[in-house]
Scaffold this active site. Structure first.
Site, mmCIF file in Angstrom:
data_model
loop_
_atom_site.group_PDB
_atom_site.id
_atom_site.type_symbol
_atom_site.label_atom_id
_atom_site.label_comp_id
_atom_site.label_asym_id
_atom_site.label_seq_id
_atom_site.Cartn_x
_atom_site.Cartn_y
_atom_site.Cartn_z
ATOM 1 N N ASP A 342 0.846 -1.188 0.000
ATOM 2 C CA ASP A 342 0.000 0.000 0.000
ATOM 3 C C ASP A 342 0.888 1.247 0.000
ATOM 4 O O ASP A 342 2.109 1.161 0.167
ATOM 5 C CB ASP A 342 -0.891 -0.033 1.242
ATOM 6 C CG ASP A 342 -2.039 0.957 1.191
ATOM 7 O OD1 ASP A 342 -2.414 1.375 0.082
ATOM 8 O OD2 ASP A 342 -2.555 1.319 2.261
ATOM 9 N N GLU A 345 2.480 4.881 -4.220
ATOM 10 C CA GLU A 345 2.440 5.783 -5.373
ATOM 11 C C GLU A 345 3.804 6.445 -5.666
ATOM 12 O O GLU A 345 4.046 6.699 -6.862
ATOM 13 C CB GLU A 345 1.363 6.865 -5.159
ATOM 14 C CG GLU A 345 -0.060 6.343 -5.173
ATOM 15 C CD GLU A 345 -0.426 5.585 -3.905
ATOM 16 O OE1 GLU A 345 -1.245 4.648 -3.995
ATOM 17 O OE2 GLU A 345 0.121 5.915 -2.842
ATOM 18 N N ASP A 422 -9.307 3.973 -1.896
ATOM 19 C CA ASP A 422 -10.152 4.423 -0.782
ATOM 20 C C ASP A 422 -11.459 5.026 -1.294
ATOM 21 O O ASP A 422 -11.558 6.232 -1.540
ATOM 22 C CB ASP A 422 -9.395 5.457 0.054
ATOM 23 C CG ASP A 422 -8.176 4.869 0.730
ATOM 24 O OD1 ASP A 422 -8.104 3.640 0.851
ATOM 25 O OD2 ASP A 422 -7.297 5.645 1.137
#
Length: 704
Positions: A342, A345, A422
């Site tokens: 997670d 990015e 999300d």
């Protein structure tokens, strides 16, 4: 095409005089700008092997990129007809059809998709699928990792904030053929472990470890099938990756052993940000090995994430990839089954752009050259999951790795599954999840899905039941919710919602033989598991914008209860009667005319119980009385299937007024199982069953 024939012809000649433009396969061309510099783009991250020119581009070729470069930014423009429907661009918000939209390909931690008007999300897919009114189709691939924008408000216009890049254009007779050609270029998903196809339960966070055990026991006590429980960041010691909180998770090995006894698998989160703590072993190793991304002054870049100040591995370095992979050795030996990468990015809290500066330095090595972060930002997550997968495989060489990634790039399906980030617990986001997952599926990533129930804010029982009732047909099926929100396990809102959720999840487990077969097709040919309805009839223009319903494979049509006046394909699609009594939540599932779909005779509580000893063949003959289907089966884990230890059976059916007949033949593989079948003939919403048989031909008498 816009009829600027002379201009197009001249444009084509300019491009064709470029250094290496040409055909790389039948109906696939690569176009290079005249000032292309290979070292600024190659090796390609999207395309799995280097392109080889095999022939000249024919003069009748119509899709010709028009290149531009101002010394800093690059552009590509492709003229298309006004009646072409566009899809793809990977993880995007909005409608299924991408005509009239624009997106910014710059991987961004985008909580509930509100930043940048939802035009930047967690992943970048510089890819478009175009479908013409006659059903012929094309694909456009910008082989470029640099920050870039796609503008589809008129034609196809791409602006890249980097050097000139090459374009690959695919021309085929159907969108399905384009998807197979794309898969040949960028690769397919690895065959997942069977357990990864089961229902999965997650929360940020289940804490302490006894709460994890409680969740597992409740699923088994309530007879709700499930396979996986997920561990978010609170299991860690101060959010330090590869560590465990001594109070909340004092014995992770025992926790995983307890979960395995209940036939559950565990997946644990690992982020890229490493806490800058002189007493922390991972930080010490990384500093000693010079493994961190550098700022423009040549120092290790420091940015804030969950643990506070963090440094970030530079995955462009072969040494760093090897080091990162090695960290999974002891971690996986604790009985961990899968990994969740997670925040990759990468997300950085104390930054205007919520990531590291574009001027940061990646040092590269091996095939990858040194360059700035603007070049490598969009593939940072992809490089991370590649190294993670390699480490997990080395730690457990006899098992198929499972990695879930939030950030990725076109081609990253080779290393990790994904989810849509999300989202919000609302009807808007429930409905948005269908076109989002479809466009990911049309961009080469078939293993994807949303957080069922929604991640942020409070779900209510009605929303959860409806979302579960549709979510069980997504390729990736996980319920996930945030801190300080209402619990959203299937039983959290009382018996009615629990019963509805159980029915929906039961359906997924009954469909596992068919679903596993679809994943095998995705693995071998790149066929999307979840497909848009227009795939059922590529010439029916009324289906092109349908985004409430979808296909599971090519044989099942999924219609949510909440769908309003959906456009459905023609023909006599038969409704599958899964239960004797209907509720207000279950989706309508219809079987394609001419299809045979294998389903399980029983509901399994987990994939540990899964077997194909008794298979029901649901059959809906077409107008000519013909039908066909397949069943793939292997050991569910490991790599024996690569050595031929699997079975692929083909079913060929026929029907008339008196009899339904199905012939069964194993066409591939050495795996031999004693298996019995029965026919489930569906007609006018009713189902008639044959007797069980182990013969190669099964018949069902329809005489009264």
């Amino acid at each position: 095409m816009k009829k600027y024939i002379l201009l197009l012809f001249l444009g084509a000649q300019l491009v064709l005089r470029g250094q290496s433009s040409g055909l790389i396969a039948d109906d696939i061309a690569v176009f290079y700008p005249e000032n292309y510099e290979a070292e600024r783009h190659q090796p390609s991250f999207a395309i799995k092997r280097e392109l080889e020119i095999r022939g000249k581009i024919p003069r009748q070729w119509t899709l010709i990129p028009q290149f531009g470069y101002d010394g800093e930014n690059s552009t590509v423009k492709i003229d298309i007809d006004e009646d072409v429907d566009l899809y793809g661009n990977g993880e995007v918000t909005g409608s299924l059809r991408r005509n009239g939209t624009s997106v910014e390909l710059w991987n961004t931690d985008n909580y509930v998709y509100k930043k940048h008007e939802g035009k930047r999300l967690y992943q970048s897919h510089p890819w478009l699928l175009g479908v013409r009114p006659d059903g012929t189709a094309f694909g456009v691939l910008a082989d470029n990792t640099w920050k870039q924008d796609f503008d589809l408000k008129d034609d196809i216009a791409i602006t890249s904030y980097g050097p000139p890049f090459r374009m690959v254009i695919i021309e085929k007779n159907s969108p399905q053929e384009v998807m197979h050609a794309l898969a040949d270029l960028i690769g397919t998903i690895p065959m997942p472990p069977l357990w990864a196809l089961g229902y999965q339960q997650s929360r940020y966070s289940y804490y302490p470890s006894d709460s994890v055990r409680y969740i597992a026991r409740e699923f088994r006590k309530r007879k709700i099938p499930a396979d996986v429980i997920w561990m978010d960041i609170d299991y860690m010691d101060g959010y330090r990756i590869f560590t465990f909180d001594k109070q909340g998770f004092p014995d992770p090995r025992k926790l995983n052993r307890d979960l395995h006894k209940l036939d559950f698998k565990s997946v644990y989160m690992i982020d890229p940000g490493v806490k800058a703590d002189e007493d922390y072993g991972i930080y010490q190793q990384g500093t000693e090995g010079s493994h961190w991304v550098l700022d423009q002054s040549g120092n290790a870049f420091v940015g804030e994430v969950w643990p506070g100040d963090c440094v970030f591995p530079d995955y462009t370095r072969p040494e760093t990839q090897k080091w990162w992979a090695s960290l999974y050795g002891d971690f996986m030996k604790l009985g961990i089954d899968g990994v969740w990468n997670d925040m990759n990015e990468p997300a950085v809290f104390d930054s205007d752009n919520f990531t590291m500066p574009e001027t940061n330095l990646h040092r590269g090595g091996g095939d990858l050259p040194q360059d700035i972060h603007r070049r490598y930002h969009n593939v940072y997550g992809m490089l991370m999951v590649k190294a993670s997968r390699e480490g997990i495989l080395k730690a457990s060489p006899g098992k198929r790795p499972f990695v879930l990634s939030r950030a990725n790039f076109l081609g990253g399906q080779r290393y990790a599954a994904t989810w849509t980030g999300d989202n919000l617990s609302s009807w808007e986001y429930l409905k948005l999840s269908v076109p989002m997952s479809l466009n990911l599926s049309l961009s080469g990533q078939p293993f994807n899905g949303p957080d069922i129930g929604g991640f942020s804010k409070n779900a209510d029982g009605d929303l959860l039941a409806h979302w579960t009732a549709i979510g069980v047909y997504f390729p990736f099926c996980r319920n996930h919710s945030s801190k300080n929100t209402t619990s959203q396990e299937p039983w959290a809102f009382g018996e009615t919602i629990e019963d509805a959720s159980r029915k929906a999840i039961n359906r997924r487990y009954k469909l596992l033989p068919y679903l596993y077969t679809l994943f095998r097709k995705a693995h071998t040919a790149g066929t999307p598991v979840m497909q848009p309805v227009f795939f059922a009839d590529v010439k029916d223009l009324s289906l092109r914008g349908e985004e409430e319903t979808f296909l599971l494979g090519e044989d099942l049509l999924i219609i949510p209860q909440w769908a309003e006046r959906p456009h459905l394909p023609g023909g006599k699609w038969e409704t599958i009667p899964f239960e004797e009594e209907q509720d207000d939540y279950q989706a309508t599932v219809k079987l394609r005319p001419g299809a045979i779909v294998p389903i399980a005779d029983e509901v399994f509580q987990s994939t540990e119980d899964y077997n194909t000893r008794k298979i029901v063949l649901l059959i809906n003959p077409d107008e000519e009385g013909k039908a066909s289907g397949t069943l793939y089966d292997d050991e569910g884990n490991g790599f024996g299937f690569e050595k031929g230890i699997y079975s692929l059976h083909r079913f060929t059916g026929s029907a008339d007024d008196n009899e339904v007949r199905v012939e069964i033949k194993q066409t591939e593989g050495s795996r031999k199982l004693r298996r019995v079948y029965k026919i489930g003939y569906i007609h006018d919403g009713l189902i008639t069953y044959s007797d069980w048989s182990a013969d190669e031909v099964i018949t069902l008498s329809l005489e009264k």
